[in-house]
Design an enzyme around this catalytic site. Structure first.
Site, PDB file in Angstrom:
ATOM      1  N   GLU A   1       4.540  12.366   3.507  1.00  0.00           N
ATOM      2  CA  GLU A   1       3.198  12.155   4.037  1.00  0.00           C
ATOM      3  C   GLU A   1       2.169  12.880   3.163  1.00  0.00           C
ATOM      4  OE1 GLU A   1       0.700  12.978   8.197  1.00  0.00           O
ATOM      5  OE2 GLU A   1       2.433  14.222   7.694  1.00  0.00           O
TER       6      GLU A   1
ATOM      7  N   CYS B   1       5.129  11.497  10.511  1.00  0.00           N
ATOM      8  CA  CYS B   1       5.145  12.883  10.961  1.00  0.00           C
ATOM      9  C   CYS B   1       4.985  13.014  12.485  1.00  0.00           C
ATOM     10  CB  CYS B   1       4.066  13.670  10.215  1.00  0.00           C
ATOM     11  SG  CYS B   1       4.270  15.469  10.298  1.00  0.00           S
TER      12      CYS B   1
ATOM     13  N   LYS C   1      -0.898   5.873  10.757  1.00  0.00           N
ATOM     14  CA  LYS C   1      -0.464   6.907  11.685  1.00  0.00           C
ATOM     15  C   LYS C   1      -1.151   6.656  13.019  1.00  0.00           C
ATOM     16  CE  LYS C   1       0.340  11.921  11.732  1.00  0.00           C
ATOM     17  NZ  LYS C   1       0.156  13.177  10.952  1.00  0.00           N
TER      18      LYS C   1
END
Length: 522
Positions: A276, A387, A353
């Site tokens: 990321e 993440c 995300k």
């Protein structure tokens, strides 16, 4: 609109459905179910149907137009022949209860464009189901059909049983059931509350079966023993534990990335995975004064060059690249933390995300995405969660319902506690969804780059915890905070075997009648 087939060159064909057909099937289903109280399909369930059992989904085509759709999956007779409801047996419409060793073919959907009815399109789709059943040497086809005239006629017959008996005796005609009986289906029973949204049928489903005449009837009663199978096919993964270091130019950054792609490609990898926000390294090229929000916006200036580099590398090195994530400014002017997947055939997919961390939202003004879809690759459907997203179990379940067996999690964490939150959650996702999870993180420090001063990472490849897998549920691991690449050969078929006959069967044993994940995004 001109009448159907007014063009003498038009042809009607039935073929296997593909992911490219999804928008047209959505439009078709919404036309078919308009005004019935039921809703047409959204993208997620259709992707799930095609990824879970691609050979079981069919479209009827007139030229380039989708005019019919048929969805099926395999299932054990002990389940399909018992009373059930539509939501629980289909996995909320995703066909996520597909059993590769199931001895019956379950028909969960047939719909035909109203403008093309009368051309026996439904007949063709039913024939396709029977052909598939026979080619797989299954016991037969089973499903629960509708009774669209029941609500209008129930007063005349008092009970649904009396209405069905009248149809069987040909004293009453029902558009759906009469058609099915004509196609050699026999009534197995009547299921109340099969689909309560079907107001015309008063929620009832008519349990119907067609027996395959080319196989002997399965006389076994009770559950069959199905375990112990092994598969030779593998997918080779190389996950990069990436050292953050100052660079003087985009070309220097490109050389580092190329090195890792080349290494994994030399090892004949199918996927190379980057972390990321590893592109924040580009902020070290020149000193920039300003706030963290201005710094992150500066990185978006490299987004096009980054995409061109990665796509070219995927093509040149014949490898699929999970390109970590990078800040991107979208068409609305919002900053997204966006993962890119560069396939070796030149396709590019994106995944934003969903949940920016409080730090990302506050300092960098990053906005969360609202779309989460499985990505079709030459190694099967995959998912990407960035993440923090891995800490939300619903997201992984939504992807698994769409058929993934392999989840990639690029991450960026500054200290050990942050890292362990992601690691423990990824291991939980691997266990509860019986899938492989690949983590790729940054290490090293960038002293002059806001919010990238410190990095803590330990990249790994995680598995479910059961006999076919690595002892500790870890296929590959790295030494923390050292730049390296971890490799593992993963067997997707072992996932399928574990899901259907493992020590525990988390996906199989879900209580669909009690709970489900309903996606409201795009």
């Amino acid at each position: 609109m001109s009448p159907p087939f007014s063009d003498p060159n038009e042809r009607l064909i039935v073929r296997q459905a593909t992911l490219q057909d999804v928008p047209a099937i959505i439009a078709l289903s919404r036309r078919v179910y308009e005004g019935t109280g039921m809703y047409g399909y959204t993208e997620g369930p259709l992707i799930g149907q095609m990824n879970n059992f691609p050979e079981g989904q069919f479209v009827a085509m007139v030229g380039e137009k989708v005019v019919g759709y048929c969805a099926t999956f395999r299932i054990a007779g002990e389940i399909a022949l018992a009373p059930h409801d539509w939501t629980s047996i289909t996995g909320n419409g995703y066909a996520s209860r597909h059993d590769p060793e199931g001895d019956w073919l379950y028909g969960m959907e047939v719909c035909v464009d109203p403008d093309y009815r009368g051309y026996r399109i439904g007949q063709r789709l039913y024939n396709q189901r029977k052909d598939l059943c026979q080619s797989l040497e299954l016991q037969g086809v089973v499903f629960a059909g509708r009774l669209p005239s029941l609500s209008r006629r129930i007063k005349k017959f008092d009970t649904v049983e009396a209405y069905v008996e009248a149809i069987k005796a040909k004293k009453q005609k029902d558009a759906v059931l009469s058609f099915q009986l004509h196609n050699e289906f026999e009534i197995h029973g009547i299921i109340p509350h099969y689909l309560d949204a079907d107001h015309a049928s008063l929620g009832y489903g008519i349990h119907l079966i067609w027996r395959n005449p080319k196989v002997e009837r399965n006389g076994a009663t009770g559950k069959q023993k199905r375990y112990g199978k092994r598969a030779p096919d593998t997918v080779r993964i190389g996950t990069v534990q990436y050292q953050q270091r100052p660079v003087k130019s985009f070309e220097e950054f490109s050389d580092i990335v190329t090195y890792f792609v080349d290494v994994v490609s030399t090892y004949r990898g199918d996927f190379v995975v980057f972390p990321e926000l590893f592109t924040l390294q580009l902020l070290s090229i020149e000193s920039r004064e300003g706030s963290p929000a201005e710094a992150i916006e500066a990185v978006t200036e490299y987004a096009d060059a980054y995409q061109e580099l990665m796509r070219d590398l995927a093509l040149r090195h014949n490898i699929n690249i999970i390109g970590g994530s990078t800040p991107v400014k979208d068409d609305e002017g919002l900053i997204r933390n966006r993962a890119f997947v560069f396939l070796r055939d030149g396709q590019v997919h994106i995944q934003d995300k969903i949940h920016p961390t409080p730090n990302e939202a506050y300092w960098w003004n990053i906005s969360g995405g609202n779309r989460l879809s499985a990505i079709d690759t030459d190694c099967g459907p995959i998912g990407v969660l960035i993440c923090y997203d891995a800490e939300f179990p619903e997201l992984t379940r939504h992807l698994v319902d769409q058929g993934i067996q392999l989840l990639f999690v690029p991450f960026c964490t500054d200290e050990r506690q942050s890292y362990l939150r992601v690691r423990y959650c990824c291991q939980a996702r691997a266990v509860e969804n019986q899938l492989y999870v690949v983590m790729s993180g940054n290490v090293g420090n960038l002293p002059n780059v806001p919010n990238m001063e410190l990095q803590y990472g330990q990249s790994c490849i995680l598995t479910p915890c059961d006999f076919p897998f690595a002892r500790d549920g870890i296929a590959a691991d790295t030494t923390p905070n050292v730049e390296t690449v971890a490799f593992a050969d993963l067997r997707p078929q072992v996932i399928t075997t574990a899901r259907n006959s493992g020590t525990v069967k988390n996906l199989h044993d879900r209580r669909h009648e009690l709970y489900s994940v309903n996606w409201r995004g795009n």
